[in-house]
Scaffold this motif. Structure first.
Motif, PDB file in Angstrom:
ATOM      1  N   ALA A 136       8.650   4.173 -10.512  1.00 37.39           N
ATOM      2  CA  ALA A 136       8.036   5.181 -10.765  1.00 37.39           C
ATOM      3  C   ALA A 136       6.909   5.034 -11.247  1.00 37.39           C
ATOM      4  N   SER A 137       6.167   4.170 -11.215  1.00 31.50           N
ATOM      5  CA  SER A 137       5.076   3.177 -11.803  1.00 31.50           C
ATOM      6  C   SER A 137       4.819   2.609 -11.187  1.00 31.50           C
ATOM      7  N   ARG A 138       5.997   1.942  -9.785  1.00 26.09           N
ATOM      8  CA  ARG A 138       4.912   0.253  -9.399  1.00 26.09           C
ATOM      9  C   ARG A 138       3.821   1.247  -8.072  1.00 26.09           C
ATOM     10  N   CYS A 139       3.129   0.064  -8.679  1.00 25.14           N
ATOM     11  CA  CYS A 139       1.834  -0.002  -7.581  1.00 25.14           C
ATOM     12  C   CYS A 139       1.326  -0.210  -6.324  1.00 25.14           C
ATOM     13  N   VAL A 140       0.889   0.576  -5.469  1.00 23.56           N
ATOM     14  CA  VAL A 140       0.719  -0.453  -3.515  1.00 23.56           C
ATOM     15  C   VAL A 140      -0.812  -0.495  -3.704  1.00 23.56           C
ATOM     16  N   GLY A 141      -1.160  -1.377  -3.142  1.00 20.48           N
ATOM     17  CA  GLY A 141      -2.472  -1.750  -2.820  1.00 20.48           C
ATOM     18  C   GLY A 141      -2.974  -1.259  -1.232  1.00 20.48           C
ATOM     19  N   LEU A 142      -3.899  -0.853  -0.686  1.00 21.20           N
ATOM     20  CA  LEU A 142      -3.382  -0.307   0.846  1.00 21.20           C
ATOM     21  C   LEU A 142      -5.403  -0.369   0.865  1.00 21.20           C
ATOM     22  N   ILE A 143      -5.635  -1.328   1.671  1.00 20.37           N
ATOM     23  CA  ILE A 143      -6.631  -1.633   2.460  1.00 20.37           C
ATOM     24  C   ILE A 143      -7.038  -1.292   3.925  1.00 20.37           C
ATOM     25  N   GLY A 144      -7.972  -0.883   3.809  1.00 15.13           N
ATOM     26  CA  GLY A 144      -7.475   0.001   4.675  1.00 15.13           C
ATOM     27  C   GLY A 144      -7.867   1.154   5.013  1.00 15.13           C
ATOM     28  N   LEU A 145      -8.457   2.622   5.004  1.00 12.30           N
ATOM     29  CA  LEU A 145      -7.519   4.197   4.700  1.00 12.30           C
ATOM     30  C   LEU A 145      -8.130   4.620   6.411  1.00 12.30           C
ATOM     31  N   GLY A 146      -8.100   3.855   7.061  1.00 13.22           N
ATOM     32  CA  GLY A 146      -7.875   4.209   8.772  1.00 13.22           C
ATOM     33  C   GLY A 146      -6.782   6.092   8.513  1.00 13.22           C
ATOM     34  N   ALA A 147      -7.093   5.881  10.609  1.00 17.41           N
ATOM     35  CA  ALA A 147      -5.807   6.920  10.696  1.00 17.41           C
ATOM     36  C   ALA A 147      -4.609   6.524  10.194  1.00 17.41           C
ATOM     37  N   MET A 148      -4.510   6.098  10.630  1.00 14.52           N
ATOM     38  CA  MET A 148      -3.320   4.831   9.961  1.00 14.52           C
ATOM     39  C   MET A 148      -3.175   5.155   8.495  1.00 14.52           C
ATOM     40  N   GLY A 176      -6.519  -6.529  -6.818  1.00 22.28           N
ATOM     41  CA  GLY A 176      -5.730  -7.121  -7.729  1.00 22.28           C
ATOM     42  C   GLY A 176      -5.562  -7.096  -9.050  1.00 22.28           C
ATOM     43  N   GLU A 177      -5.831  -6.454  -9.741  1.00 20.51           N
ATOM     44  CA  GLU A 177      -6.231  -6.563 -11.242  1.00 20.51           C
ATOM     45  C   GLU A 177      -4.587  -5.512 -11.412  1.00 20.51           C
ATOM     46  N   ARG A 178      -3.974  -4.254 -10.445  1.00 24.26           N
ATOM     47  CA  ARG A 178      -3.572  -3.225 -10.925  1.00 24.26           C
ATOM     48  C   ARG A 178      -1.782  -3.674  -9.812  1.00 24.26           C
ATOM     49  N   CYS A 179      -2.038  -4.133  -8.494  1.00 21.04           N
ATOM     50  CA  CYS A 179      -0.978  -3.965  -7.783  1.00 21.04           C
ATOM     51  C   CYS A 179      -0.042  -5.082  -7.615  1.00 21.04           C
ATOM     52  N   GLY A 180       0.959  -5.381  -7.770  1.00 22.61           N
ATOM     53  CA  GLY A 180       1.725  -6.324  -7.357  1.00 22.61           C
ATOM     54  C   GLY A 180       2.181  -6.674  -5.728  1.00 22.61           C
ATOM     55  N   ALA A 181       1.641  -5.927  -4.894  1.00 20.05           N
ATOM     56  CA  ALA A 181       1.516  -5.152  -3.461  1.00 20.05           C
ATOM     57  C   ALA A 181       0.727  -4.928  -3.079  1.00 20.05           C
ATOM     58  N   VAL A 182      -0.021  -5.922  -1.936  1.00 16.25           N
ATOM     59  CA  VAL A 182      -0.839  -4.785  -0.802  1.00 16.25           C
ATOM     60  C   VAL A 182      -0.629  -5.189   0.441  1.00 16.25           C
ATOM     61  N   ILE A 183      -0.715  -3.780   1.042  1.00 17.45           N
ATOM     62  CA  ILE A 183      -0.897  -3.540   1.893  1.00 17.45           C
ATOM     63  C   ILE A 183      -2.557  -4.326   3.378  1.00 17.45           C
ATOM     64  N   VAL A 184      -2.438  -4.745   4.510  1.00 21.51           N
ATOM     65  CA  VAL A 184      -3.419  -4.694   4.710  1.00 21.51           C
ATOM     66  C   VAL A 184      -2.807  -3.703   6.159  1.00 21.51           C
ATOM     67  N   LEU A 185      -3.789  -3.311   5.856  1.00 26.77           N
ATOM     68  CA  LEU A 185      -4.495  -2.342   7.434  1.00 26.77           C
ATOM     69  C   LEU A 185      -5.352  -2.097   8.422  1.00 26.77           C
ATOM     70  N   VAL A 186      -6.615  -3.556   7.836  1.00 25.32           N
ATOM     71  CA  VAL A 186      -8.066  -3.154   9.158  1.00 25.32           C
ATOM     72  C   VAL A 186      -7.622  -3.309  10.013  1.00 25.32           C
ATOM     73  N   VAL A 187      -8.793  -3.897  11.265  1.00 25.39           N
ATOM     74  CA  VAL A 187      -8.831  -3.715  12.442  1.00 25.39           C
ATOM     75  C   VAL A 187      -8.395  -5.042  13.022  1.00 25.39           C
ATOM     76  N   ASN A 188      -8.815  -6.426  13.054  1.00 22.00           N
ATOM     77  CA  ASN A 188      -8.923  -7.860  13.294  1.00 22.00           C
ATOM     78  C   ASN A 188      -8.524  -9.059  11.622  1.00 22.00           C
ATOM     79  N   ALA A 189      -8.444  -9.697  12.572  1.00 21.64           N
ATOM     80  CA  ALA A 189      -8.501 -11.390  11.759  1.00 21.64           C
ATOM     81  C   ALA A 189      -9.658 -11.418  10.611  1.00 21.64           C
TER      82      ALA A 189
END
Lengths: 304, 304
Positions: B7-19, B62-75
């Motif tokens: 329940a406490s697991r934190c996921v980071g998400l970079i890129g909050l577009g439609a996806m 990064g200070e909070r999440c052990g998993a980070v999803i990168v959903l930006v547009v390009n390299a």
């Protein structure tokens, strides 16, 4: 297309290949008499076994049948079975209808309508899609066009061989144009499937897994689902002939060139099939187009 | 991928577009804490409304999440959010995992794995297909590769956002290669749909009827079914951006050129999208590629 067939109604069928056999069987099942002809004695014998009658020449059909389906390979054969020695056109009774289901150039079909009209005959432009399976099950899709009297003369026949008939208008050639465009898409998509799988193999991506991952999502196409298993199989068999797409993409290019209209992808796909045919793969399954890619030969028989 | 999320697991998400919005919603629904960031204030506000927490910079995640999803547009954006000013990589605890779901060059992903490993971080190569709908419904397809510990560090996250995960191996880049090949097919098939419909319009074939006739047979593809209605509609709206295929077919060409491998159809399709983008259509829906064909403009609004 729901008119019941008179029990005595006779339909002629020229071209008893895999498609023709299926069409014959459905016509017989639905109460038509079928008179068929084909250059190959074994094809004629198969028709007789199904309950049809075999004729030696197309001309023999004309004396008996008021509707004749032409299911030969191309325009040259169509010309021959209609107007060549032993051709059927001169024998047909006025008011009879020729249902042209071969894939031929739209311009050829337009002229053919005029030539048959001069003999008092009707023409329905009626190329088919749905393949051998559709022919056998009576579920072909017909891409048709022609004048109203041509439809009226064969609605019962059309209903017996197809479940979906599209009427593109009264002008001959519109049905054939739709078929040409159908072949543009199928040809490009088979070639694209080959290019995609070849690149995957070159890049070390597992081909079975790639196929599974891509075949049900945004990358999916009927061509990809149908042809890729044969592209990556050591023993694909030959269900189609690659030469057909050399011909049919050639028809696409001819049609577009007659209007000086660009078709960049069809042109590229044509070159891919032509490279394959020039390498001696013309009679192999069209999935063999993948073998134009360097280093992407057929896996050795017995490989996983 | 059935591990229950703590329940406490934190996921980071970079890129909050439609996806990204869809992915965030599914993570929240399944009990994860979601910290997200995006340059656009309205995207951050939307995440907060859904129950997530917005961060000003990737570094804050990064200070909070052990998993980070990168959903930006390009390299380029991936490079910036990981290693640029305010980037997250330097802040992540050792053993954390970066899930790279942007579409980037396979060679970039390979090097990225090494760079993150030097910081004690894991990388999962995990591009997605399935679009905005899949993101919203948690039914994305993930095309993944990476070392076993990377999978182990985020199986619960993957299960929350996708229903189908394909594992292409332990090497970074294989997942991205599968995505590149996916885009090859989608791009070629959208361009082929445009070419087919443009030729049909030029030849006077009714476009609605042509669409209906071809979309369920051997010519069918997901791209044809999905994009053609927008190609022949006077008011198509913009659901995608044509520029994406200039980028993604560019990735196909880069990938193939790195191996000096031929991709004739992808090259041709790239040119078609590049012609469209150069004509100012880059921000329109990608179905606007049909407008490169002479005389095939958008139908006037209000036309049938």
């Amino acid at each position: 297309m729901t008119t019941a067939a008179p029990a005595s109604r006779c339909v002629g069928l020229i071209g008893l290949g895999a498609m023709g056999q299926g069409v014959a069987r459905n016509l017989l099942r639905k109460g038509f008499k079928v008179h068929g002809c084909d250059l190959r004695p074994d094809a004629r014998a198969a028709l007789v076994r199904e309950g049809g009658q075999a004729c030696a020449t197309p001309a023999d059909l004309g004396e008996r049948c008021g509707a004749v389906i032409v299911l030969v390979v191309n325009a040259g054969q169509t010309e021959a079975v209609l107007f060549g020695p032993g051709g059927v056109a001169a024998q047909l009774r006025p008011g009879s209808v020729v249902i042209l289901s071969a894939t031929t150039p739209p311009a050829f079909v337009e002229k053919l309508g005029e030539r048959l009209a001069a003999l008092g005959l009707l023409l329905l432009d009626a190329p088919v899609t749905g393949g051998v399976t559709g022919a056998a099950q009576g579920t072909l899709t017909l891409l048709t066009s022609g004048p109203e009297p041509a439809y009226a003369a064969c609605e019962d026949v059309l209903a017996a061989i197809s479940t979906r008939g599209f009427r593109f208008g009264t002008a001959h050639g519109l049905g054939s144009k739709a078929k040409v465009i159908n072949q543009l898409l199928v040809g490009v998509q088979i070639a694209a499937a080959a290019e995609a799988m070849a690149l995957g193999l070159r890049e070390g991506v597992d081909p079975q897994l790639l196929y599974q991952a891509l075949q049900s999502g945004a990358a999916s196409s009927w061509a990809f689902s149908d042809r890729v298993p044969r592209m990556i199989s050591p023993e694909p068999g030959a269900q189609t002939a690659l030469d057909i797409f050399v011909k049919d993409l050639g028809l696409v290019l001819d049609t577009a060139r007659a209007s000086a209209f660009p078709t960049p992808l069809a042109s590229t796909a044509y070159q891919m099939f032509a490279i394959a045919a020039a390498a001696g793969l013309g009679r192999e399954d069209d999935s063999a187009v993948i073998r134009i890619f360097p280093g992407i030969g057929r896996p050795p028989a017995g490989a996983a």
